[in-house]
Design an enzyme around this catalytic site. Sequence first.
Site, short mmCIF file in Angstrom:
data_model
loop_
_atom_site.label_atom_id
_atom_site.label_comp_id
_atom_site.label_asym_id
_atom_site.label_seq_id
_atom_site.Cartn_x
_atom_site.Cartn_y
_atom_site.Cartn_z
N ASN A 1 0.84 -1.20 0.00
CA ASN A 1 0.00 0.00 0.00
C ASN A 1 0.87 1.24 0.00
OD1 ASN A 1 0.51 0.86 2.84
ND2 ASN A 1 -0.40 -1.15 3.27
N ASP B 1 -4.99 -6.13 5.32
CA ASP B 1 -6.02 -6.91 6.00
C ASP B 1 -6.04 -8.35 5.53
OD1 ASP B 1 -7.01 -4.87 7.64
OD2 ASP B 1 -8.10 -3.99 5.95
N LYS C 1 7.78 -17.99 -9.74
CA LYS C 1 7.18 -16.88 -10.47
C LYS C 1 6.07 -17.39 -11.39
CE LYS C 1 8.14 -13.03 -13.50
NZ LYS C 1 8.93 -12.53 -14.60
N PRO D 1 -3.72 -11.73 10.65
CA PRO D 1 -3.95 -11.46 12.07
C PRO D 1 -3.98 -9.95 12.31
CG PRO D 1 -1.67 -12.13 11.67
CD PRO D 1 -2.40 -12.30 10.37
N ASP D 2 -4.72 -9.53 13.33
CA ASP D 2 -4.75 -8.11 13.70
C ASP D 2 -3.72 -7.91 14.81
OD1 ASP D 2 -5.33 -5.60 14.91
OD2 ASP D 2 -7.28 -5.62 13.90
N ILE D 3 -2.63 -7.26 14.48
CA ILE D 3 -1.51 -7.13 15.43
C ILE D 3 -1.91 -6.26 16.61
CG2 ILE D 3 0.86 -6.29 15.72
CD1 ILE D 3 -0.24 -7.38 12.31
N PHE E 1 -3.79 3.63 15.01
CA PHE E 1 -4.02 4.63 13.97
C PHE E 1 -5.18 4.15 13.10
CE2 PHE E 1 -0.92 8.11 13.34
CZ PHE E 1 -0.20 7.93 14.50
N LYS F 1 -13.54 2.05 15.52
CA LYS F 1 -12.32 1.24 15.52
C LYS F 1 -11.69 1.19 16.91
CE LYS F 1 -10.47 1.22 11.40
NZ LYS F 1 -9.79 1.71 10.21
N LYS G 1 -11.12 -2.32 18.78
CA LYS G 1 -9.77 -2.80 19.10
C LYS G 1 -9.51 -2.76 20.61
CE LYS G 1 -8.24 -2.31 14.55
NZ LYS G 1 -7.31 -2.97 13.65
N1 CTP Z 1 -3.77 -3.03 12.43
C1 CTP Z 1 -3.05 -4.12 12.84
N2 CTP Z 1 -3.19 -5.32 12.22
C2 CTP Z 1 -4.03 -5.46 11.18
C3 CTP Z 1 -4.78 -4.35 10.72
C4 CTP Z 1 -4.62 -3.14 11.37
O1 CTP Z 1 -2.28 -4.00 13.80
N3 CTP Z 1 -4.14 -6.63 10.59
C5 CTP Z 1 -3.65 -1.77 13.16
C6 CTP Z 1 -3.02 -0.63 12.36
O2 CTP Z 1 -1.62 -0.57 12.58
C7 CTP Z 1 -3.74 0.58 12.94
C8 CTP Z 1 -5.11 0.04 13.32
O3 CTP Z 1 -4.95 -1.37 13.47
O4 CTP Z 1 -3.16 1.02 14.12
C9 CTP Z 1 -6.19 0.30 12.33
O5 CTP Z 1 -5.79 -0.08 11.04
P1 CTP Z 1 -6.77 0.10 9.81
O6 CTP Z 1 -6.17 -0.58 8.61
O7 CTP Z 1 -7.16 1.54 9.68
O8 CTP Z 1 -8.05 -0.67 10.35
P2 CTP Z 1 -8.62 -2.09 10.13
O9 CTP Z 1 -8.81 -2.70 11.47
O10 CTP Z 1 -7.79 -2.86 9.18
O11 CTP Z 1 -10.04 -1.74 9.52
P3 CTP Z 1 -10.42 -1.29 8.02
O12 CTP Z 1 -9.26 -1.65 7.13
O13 CTP Z 1 -11.64 -2.05 7.73
O14 CTP Z 1 -10.66 0.19 8.09
#
Ligand code: CTP
Length: 411
Positions: A220, A289, A299, A317-319, A339, A353, A357
């Site tokens: 991204n 995500d 390749k 995973p959501d860190i 953030f 959010k 979280k």
């Molecule tokens: N984050 C994370 N791990 C993920 C996704 C997000 O740790 N897999 C953290 C980001 O570093 C940020 C916060 O979660 O601090 C929100 O990230 P964002 O991408 O805006 O939110 P998402 O939870 O992914 O929701 P969406 O993409 O649907 O807006």
Amino acid sequence: MTLTTQVDKPLQGKHIVLGLSGGVACYKSAMLCRGLIKAGATVQVVMTESACQFISPVTMQALSNRQVFISQWDNAIPNNMAHINLSREADAIVIAPCSADLMAKLAQGHANDLLSLMCVARPAQKVPLLVAPAMNREMWEHPAVQRNARQLEQDGAIVLGVGQGDQACGETGDGRMLEPDELLHDIQKALTPPILKGQRWLITAGPTFEAIDPVRGITNRSSGKMGYSIAAAAQMAGAEVVLVSGPVALACPRHVQTIAIESAQDLLNACLPIAAGFDVFVACAAVADWRVANASDQKIKKEAGKALPSLEFTENPDILASVAQLEQAQNGQLFCVGFAAESENLQEHASAKRLRKKIPLLVGNIGPATFGKDENALLLIDDQGLEQLPLASKTQLAIQLIDAIQKRRNH
Ligand code: CTP
């Protein structure tokens, strides 16, 4: 105490006495002088006779816009006490370069030229003395020089260390003077209130990269600038900082342990095992995500008549959420900051959010408006409501954010 007052020009209102002793590295002192002035400081240059062999006082006078002092017998000063006047006016004395000879003199308390005399005369409790050694690698390794460096530290000086690499003499090793940017950082740190001293901060930054095959991937537009600015500012304020970073084109912040990762899974593996040892976790990374479930080991080749590749995705995973859960297990010892990069409805999405979280503070921003840029505007959301940090440089916002986090942690 807050850091926010230092936002505009980090050294605004500071008066630095810049001492030059003899060494080829004097050419870097000209850049350092300019850097100090750009950062808002006033600079008074003091040179030894030997330094004048390497760079002209005319150059240093033009850059500092002040008379350069060389001799303690200079009768241009009405009371003829340059060593007292100059050391009393200073917020810091920085000797760059500091030769082996000057280090020895300072370690012994000699005072037979203006620069050494002024250092001995400095009010030690009020005026920090920073020393940037510069010499050949054999000289730097000499036990006498190392002994003098330790003695200077014991006597309260800050010995800034040396750089490594090619030397003017043709040899390679330790002993180069630090670069002007590195010196500026260390000078600024010495003059920054150490409001985060004793704290450990874990910060994530940059984009993640999810492989499609060994040469392609999905990423991204995050540049990492916000996270890197927070890491640098937290270090400057005295914290021990670990930065876990996706692929970015930025230099590692000085004195920050930087761990390079690529994927969201790497980020989790880097953060989760260590997070419990920190006081603050700032999740600034733009984490993918989803990752490609059917990534290829080889390749993917384009062949005539072959069907277009089809990617399947699985959720990452959501860190932040994982660390925040850990935090609850840590009985609130770890303060988690998230953030939210949104494209619209910032307040609504960001508030939701924060609750989802389960974190005390969420920092919202409009992703497309800030990705890759040096400026940003932030919206802070906590259980008390909203706080706007208007458009400013990411360096300035990082400092404001540190103050905002401190305020909430001390609450
Ligand atoms: N984050 C994370 N791990 C993920 C996704 C997000 O740790 N897999 C953290 C980001 O570093 C940020 C916060 O979660 O601090 C929100 O990230 P964002 O991408 O805006 O939110 P998402 O939870 O992914 O929701 P969406 O993409 O649907 O807006």
